[in-house]
Design a protein around this motif. Structure first.
Motif, mmCIF file in Angstrom:
data_model
loop_
_atom_site.group_PDB
_atom_site.id
_atom_site.type_symbol
_atom_site.label_atom_id
_atom_site.label_comp_id
_atom_site.label_asym_id
_atom_site.label_seq_id
_atom_site.Cartn_x
_atom_site.Cartn_y
_atom_site.Cartn_z
ATOM 1 N N PRO A 105 28.237 23.031 3.248
ATOM 2 C CA PRO A 105 29.096 24.107 3.724
ATOM 3 C C PRO A 105 28.315 25.420 3.762
ATOM 4 O O PRO A 105 27.414 25.624 2.957
ATOM 5 C CB PRO A 105 30.210 24.191 2.683
ATOM 6 N N GLY A 106 28.683 26.298 4.706
ATOM 7 C CA GLY A 106 28.010 27.596 4.760
ATOM 8 C C GLY A 106 27.244 27.788 6.044
ATOM 9 O O GLY A 106 26.055 28.057 6.061
ATOM 10 N N THR A 107 27.942 27.649 7.175
ATOM 11 C CA THR A 107 27.292 27.855 8.471
ATOM 12 C C THR A 107 27.491 29.277 8.965
ATOM 13 O O THR A 107 26.859 29.680 9.931
ATOM 14 C CB THR A 107 27.898 26.926 9.531
ATOM 15 N N ALA A 112 35.726 33.577 5.735
ATOM 16 C CA ALA A 112 35.434 33.993 4.357
ATOM 17 C C ALA A 112 33.936 34.213 4.165
ATOM 18 O O ALA A 112 33.523 35.129 3.442
ATOM 19 C CB ALA A 112 35.957 32.944 3.375
ATOM 20 N N THR A 113 33.121 33.385 4.807
ATOM 21 C CA THR A 113 31.669 33.571 4.707
ATOM 22 C C THR A 113 31.270 34.884 5.380
ATOM 23 O O THR A 113 30.487 35.678 4.844
ATOM 24 C CB THR A 113 30.935 32.391 5.397
ATOM 25 N N GLU A 114 31.831 35.104 6.548
ATOM 26 C CA GLU A 114 31.514 36.336 7.282
ATOM 27 C C GLU A 114 31.915 37.568 6.459
ATOM 28 O O GLU A 114 31.170 38.554 6.376
ATOM 29 C CB GLU A 114 32.230 36.325 8.644
ATOM 30 N N LEU A 133 27.002 32.069 -5.873
ATOM 31 C CA LEU A 133 27.733 31.069 -6.670
ATOM 32 C C LEU A 133 28.511 30.138 -5.727
ATOM 33 O O LEU A 133 29.380 30.589 -4.998
ATOM 34 C CB LEU A 133 28.683 31.801 -7.625
ATOM 35 N N GLY A 134 28.203 28.849 -5.745
ATOM 36 C CA GLY A 134 28.787 27.909 -4.784
ATOM 37 C C GLY A 134 28.047 28.087 -3.465
ATOM 38 O O GLY A 134 28.627 28.371 -2.428
ATOM 39 N N CYS A 135 26.714 27.893 -3.547
ATOM 40 C CA CYS A 135 25.849 28.375 -2.450
ATOM 41 C C CYS A 135 25.946 27.547 -1.176
ATOM 42 O O CYS A 135 25.639 28.045 -0.100
ATOM 43 C CB CYS A 135 24.400 28.448 -2.918
ATOM 44 N N GLY A 136 26.367 26.250 -1.272
ATOM 45 C CA GLY A 136 26.351 25.426 -0.050
ATOM 46 C C GLY A 136 24.977 25.497 0.585
ATOM 47 O O GLY A 136 23.961 25.230 -0.062
ATOM 48 N N ASP A 156 25.203 25.449 -7.110
ATOM 49 C CA ASP A 156 26.350 24.731 -6.551
ATOM 50 C C ASP A 156 26.549 23.484 -7.409
ATOM 51 O O ASP A 156 25.575 22.881 -7.852
ATOM 52 C CB ASP A 156 26.082 24.336 -5.087
ATOM 53 N N ILE A 157 27.814 23.110 -7.625
ATOM 54 C CA ILE A 157 28.057 21.894 -8.406
ATOM 55 C C ILE A 157 27.786 20.649 -7.570
ATOM 56 O O ILE A 157 27.746 19.555 -8.098
ATOM 57 C CB ILE A 157 29.504 21.851 -8.971
ATOM 58 N N ASP A 158 27.599 20.810 -6.266
ATOM 59 C CA ASP A 158 27.310 19.671 -5.390
ATOM 60 C C ASP A 158 25.776 19.510 -5.305
ATOM 61 O O ASP A 158 25.094 20.217 -4.560
ATOM 62 C CB ASP A 158 27.915 19.962 -4.011
ATOM 63 N N ALA A 159 25.265 18.563 -6.105
ATOM 64 C CA ALA A 159 23.808 18.414 -6.206
ATOM 65 C C ALA A 159 23.195 18.039 -4.850
ATOM 66 O O ALA A 159 22.063 18.433 -4.553
ATOM 67 C CB ALA A 159 23.466 17.363 -7.253
ATOM 68 N N GLY A 176 24.600 23.119 -10.569
ATOM 69 C CA GLY A 176 25.351 23.497 -11.761
ATOM 70 C C GLY A 176 26.149 24.743 -11.476
ATOM 71 O O GLY A 176 26.356 25.109 -10.310
ATOM 72 N N SER A 177 26.605 25.382 -12.541
ATOM 73 C CA SER A 177 27.441 26.564 -12.333
ATOM 74 C C SER A 177 27.106 27.624 -13.378
ATOM 75 O O SER A 177 26.025 27.617 -13.956
ATOM 76 C CB SER A 177 28.912 26.156 -12.345
ATOM 77 N N LEU A 178 28.064 28.525 -13.632
ATOM 78 C CA LEU A 178 27.767 29.714 -14.425
ATOM 79 C C LEU A 178 27.362 29.423 -15.863
ATOM 80 O O LEU A 178 26.661 30.217 -16.479
ATOM 81 C CB LEU A 178 29.011 30.611 -14.420
HETATM 82 N N1 SAH Z 1 28.613 29.988 -0.017
HETATM 83 C C1 SAH Z 1 28.865 29.211 1.207
HETATM 84 C C2 SAH Z 1 29.608 27.908 0.924
HETATM 85 C C3 SAH Z 1 31.010 28.090 0.374
HETATM 86 S S1 SAH Z 1 31.883 26.544 0.218
HETATM 87 C C4 SAH Z 1 29.619 30.102 2.186
HETATM 88 O O1 SAH Z 1 29.985 31.209 1.827
HETATM 89 O O2 SAH Z 1 29.850 29.691 3.343
HETATM 90 C C5 SAH Z 1 32.127 26.488 -1.538
HETATM 91 C C6 SAH Z 1 30.982 25.835 -2.309
HETATM 92 O O3 SAH Z 1 31.246 26.025 -3.704
HETATM 93 C C7 SAH Z 1 30.869 24.317 -2.119
HETATM 94 O O4 SAH Z 1 29.539 23.993 -1.742
HETATM 95 C C8 SAH Z 1 31.243 23.730 -3.497
HETATM 96 O O5 SAH Z 1 30.492 22.570 -3.821
HETATM 97 C C9 SAH Z 1 30.894 24.876 -4.435
HETATM 98 N N2 SAH Z 1 31.635 24.937 -5.705
HETATM 99 C C10 SAH Z 1 32.930 24.621 -5.947
HETATM 100 N N3 SAH Z 1 33.254 24.858 -7.245
HETATM 101 C C11 SAH Z 1 32.120 25.355 -7.846
HETATM 102 C C12 SAH Z 1 31.804 25.786 -9.186
HETATM 103 N N4 SAH Z 1 32.702 25.755 -10.153
HETATM 104 N N5 SAH Z 1 30.559 26.253 -9.419
HETATM 105 C C13 SAH Z 1 29.619 26.275 -8.438
HETATM 106 N N6 SAH Z 1 29.862 25.853 -7.169
HETATM 107 C C14 SAH Z 1 31.093 25.406 -6.877
#
Ligand code: SAH
Length: 260
Positions: A105-107, A112-114, A133-136, A156-159, A176-178
């Motif tokens: 995610p994150g194109t 919300a990204t914009e 945080l949640g970098c996609g 990102d929690i999605d490895a 991972g996360s915070l």
């Molecule tokens: N930052 C990008 C992607 C956002 S999508 C953008 O702005 O477009 C949200 C992302 O957060 C997903 O990749 C998801 O795996 C990640 N995510 C969800 N819960 C999370 C958590 N607790 N800690 C870190 N990442 C998390």
């Protein structure tokens, strides 16, 4: 090319998509349906032994189709978001942010990204260390780096997303996360997560962030319910009913100095 179309409940879509990727699909289109259901259309080069609604698809130049779907574009007052294959020159006065619009995610297409990008443009200070945080794909970290942040990291929690993004960004990423980070170790955290996730992380966000927060991923109507202890809202942005809040630590003013 063959396609398989299947319907399922929205909360099962992740598991169904993982099964389709495992069966060798090359891409998945997801469409929201009424009643909390989604339709998944998965594309395969070879037809695997899976039951369902199969169709033969016309031969398409998928690479060209994907490229046509992600044209470079101007964002905010100073940014130019371009996929990494885009040859167009950066318009004068704009800063190029390069992304690889792959599977993570994150194109940059999502409002919300914009909004997070515009908030970074307005509120990032050159002395800031920034956590995406949640970098996609790493799009927010790439924006912070392009805007001249002192240092940038992403998690990102999605490895799997982290593994793909790592090949395309020029700052450190971790799965991972915070919890992996020390208290007050980041000046600014940019997070495009949903409201429930932000609420579950509010204590950790307050612990790790020193100065500023850029939070999005929720609708205008949900914004009033977002709060982080020890921080106050100083800016609000909105686009297509999506909201973004900018918060500063209590006692700090915009330039990052104590106001007392
Ligand atoms: N930052 C990008 C992607 C956002 S999508 C953008 O702005 O477009 C949200 C992302 O957060 C997903 O990749 C998801 O795996 C990640 N995510 C969800 N819960 C999370 C958590 N607790 N800690 C870190 N990442 C998390």
């Amino acid at each position: 090319m063959y396609s398989l179309t299947a319907e399922c409940a929205a909360d099962e879509a992740g598991v169904r998509a993982a099964e389709l990727w495992e069966a060798g699909c090359r891409g998945i289109e997801e469409q929201e349906l009424p009643g909390g259901r989604v339709s998944l259309r998965a594309f395969f080069e070879q037809k695997p032994d899976l039951p369902g609604d199969w169709r033969q698809e016309p031969d398409t130049d998928w690479e060209a189709a994907v490229r046509a779907a992600w044209p470079a574009r101007e964002i905010g007052e100073t940014l130019y978001l371009a996929p990494d294959w885009d040859p167009s020159p950066t318009p004068p006065g704009r800063t190029r942010v390069t992304v690889h619009p792959g599977m993570a995610p994150g194109t940059g297409e999502h409002p919300a990204t914009e909004l997070c990008m515009v908030a970074l443009e307005r509120h990032l200070r050159p002395a800031d260390s920034v956590l995406d945080l949640g970098c996609g794909s790493g799009i927010l970290g790439a924006t912070a780096a392009a805007l001249g942040a002192r240092s940038v990291a992403g998690c990102d929690i999605d490895a799997a997303a982290v593994a793909v993004a790592r090949e395309h960004v020029h700052f450190p990423l971790f799965a991972g996360s915070l919890r992996c980070l020390r208290a007050e170790s980041m000046d600014l955290i940019a997070a495009n997560l949903n409201a429930a996730t932000l609420r579950s992380l509010e204590g950790e966000i307050a612990r790790v962030a020193r100065r500023c927060l850029i939070l999005s991923g929720f609708r205008d109507a949900e914004a009033a319910a977002i709060s982080i202890p020890g921080f106050r809202v100083t800016d609000r942005l909105s686009l297509k009913q999506w909201a973004c809040l900018v918060l500063l630590r209590d006692g700090l003013s915009e330039p990052g100095k104590a106001s007392r």
